[in-house]
Design an enzyme around this catalytic site. Structure first.
Site, PDB file in Angstrom:
ATOM      1  N   ARG A   1       0.780  -1.041  -0.108  1.00 27.26           N
ATOM      2  CA  ARG A   1       0.069  -0.087  -0.002  1.00 27.26           C
ATOM      3  C   ARG A   1       0.872   1.146  -0.011  1.00 27.26           C
ATOM      4  O   ARG A   1       1.931   1.104   0.589  1.00 27.26           O
ATOM      5  CB  ARG A   1      -0.996   0.129   1.476  1.00 27.26           C
TER       6      ARG A   1
ATOM      7  N   GLU B   1      -4.228   7.475  -4.718  1.00 29.81           N
ATOM      8  CA  GLU B   1      -4.509   6.823  -5.818  1.00 29.81           C
ATOM      9  C   GLU B   1      -6.010   7.220  -6.401  1.00 29.81           C
ATOM     10  O   GLU B   1      -6.768   7.494  -5.462  1.00 29.81           O
ATOM     11  CB  GLU B   1      -4.502   5.229  -5.605  1.00 29.81           C
TER      12      GLU B   1
ATOM     13  N   HIS C   1      -1.830   0.250  -9.757  1.00 30.95           N
ATOM     14  CA  HIS C   1      -2.412  -0.411  -8.860  1.00 30.95           C
ATOM     15  C   HIS C   1      -3.115  -1.826  -9.571  1.00 30.95           C
ATOM     16  O   HIS C   1      -4.151  -1.782  -9.472  1.00 30.95           O
ATOM     17  CB  HIS C   1      -3.203   0.114  -7.942  1.00 30.95           C
TER      18      HIS C   1
HETATM   19  C1  DGY Z   1      -5.747  -6.146  -3.023  1.00 28.05           C
HETATM   20  O1  DGY Z   1      -6.653  -7.098  -3.292  1.00 28.05           O
HETATM   21  O2  DGY Z   1      -5.942  -5.645  -1.618  1.00 28.05           O
HETATM   22  C2  DGY Z   1      -5.044  -5.326  -3.938  1.00 28.05           C
HETATM   23  O3  DGY Z   1      -4.334  -4.452  -3.824  1.00 28.05           O
HETATM   24  C3  DGY Z   1      -6.095  -5.060  -5.013  1.00 28.05           C
HETATM   25  O4  DGY Z   1      -6.833  -3.760  -4.249  1.00 28.05           O
END
Ligand code: DGY
Length: 328
Positions: A237, A266, A285
């Site tokens: 993240r 984002e 992402h």
């Molecule tokens: C998740 O599944 O957490 C990935 O980062 C996609 O958002």
């Protein structure tokens, strides 16, 4: 009584049909904000939510008096108020396992693309600037045989490390709150303190979940500990990293390059210098974004919400403590 759910992310007809066979579905294909009046109205009657990305605040739960379960189409759940949900007996379900290998592939894609400067060199060809044989100024750096430092060693971290150790003969270091003896045996991975990992790794790859404890885990001090030749990869993240410290470290040559799938904000702000740096590979992402894996994630979310609202244990439950308080 037919239960009501809100689906607030894009779902294929196949998945929507499964939901519609059991529930009344209010479908918001591209919901921009939980302030949307239609969403708010549906929320007042909803027993379940299926979606991803949007932040669900504790205050929003006051507008959802019948809510019993949420199925997020993601493994990460940092955008949900887990404690508040648990207090209210609302189940939160996620989609682990089905995206592990795809997300680990993305991690390795970023390792390879940054080390071998794949995007920068492909752009050079595209521009028609390949006019003579490529010289040292455009050489990359080897991946095989190097040291891979994994910050976080859960399913996805182990997947990246497995690719490195078994596919590329890399030495694996890991920093993680609990030891992983099986992975140590399988991959020859060595557990060490974060600072030692940062000082030794050629590739530093972050896969920890975002929690208060991991927010800005990597900042100015940590970049200062890395080798000037280090390549930094984040598939976790954005907020795990102090992005302004990352930008400064790249600008000052404190680290060599970065491969990033996630950002503090984002979509990434057009003002961000990161995508314009030649030593940065920035992706929007897409860790789990393949047809196969996104289908599997959606199916897992459909199964989770169906089981939860029918009073059965969902396949992947985040807040175990809420289990048992659900009345079908
Ligand atoms: C998740 O599944 O957490 C990935 O980062 C996609 O958002």
């Amino acid at each position: 009584m037919t239960k009501r759910i809100i689906a607030y992310c894009r779902l294929k007809p196949f998945h929507l049909d499964q939901l519609r066979q059991r529930f009344h579905v209010d479908y918001f294909e591209t919901l921009q904000s939980t302030d949307d009046p239609g969403f708010r109205e549906a929320l007042g009657q909803a027993h379940g939510l299926v979606g991803s990305s949007l932040v669900i605040s504790p205050a929003l739960l006051d507008h959802a008096p019948h809510l019993k379960a949420i199925a997020t189409v993601s493994v990460g759940y940092d955008n949900y108020p887990v404690e508040a949900l648990t207090r209210r007996g609302i189940l939160l379900c996620n989609t682990p396992d089905v995206l592990t290998e795809t997300t680990a592939d993305t991690g390795f894609l970023l390792i390879m693309a940054t080390a071998r400067r794949a995007i920068e060199l492909a752009d050079l060809v595209k521009r028609g600037d390949w006019t003579t044989s490529i010289g040292e100024a455009h050489f990359g750096t080897d991946v095989h045989g190097k040291t891979l430092g994994m910050i976080g060693f859960g399913r996805i971290g182990a997947g990246v490390a497995r690719r490195g150790a078994l596919g590329f003969g890399m030495r694996v270091l890991y920093a993680c709150s609990s030891p992983k003896p099986e992975l140590e045996r399988e991959l020859g991975a060595v557990r060490c303190e974060l600072d030692e990992l940062l000082a030794q790794a050629d590739f530093v790859c972050v896969t920890v979940p975002l929690t208060p404890a991991t927010t800005h885990l990597i900042g100015k001090r940590e970049f200062g500990l890395m080798k000037p030749s280090a390549i930094f990869v984040n598939i976790a993240r954005g907020k795990v990293v102090d992005e302004s410290a990352l930008i400064a470290a790249l600008e000052m040559g404190e680290i060599h390059a970065a491969g990033l799938d996630v950002f503090e904000q984002e979509p990434l702000s057009p003002e961000s210098p990161l995508p314009h740096m030649t030593n940065v590979v920035a992706l929007p992402h897409v860790g789990s974004a393949t047809h196969e894996t996104r289908d599997a994630m959606a199916q897992r979310a459909v199964d989770n919400i169906t089981l939860a609202l029918e009073g059965e244990r969902p396949l992947s439950l985040v807040n175990e403590a809420a289990w048992g308080s659900l009345t079908p």
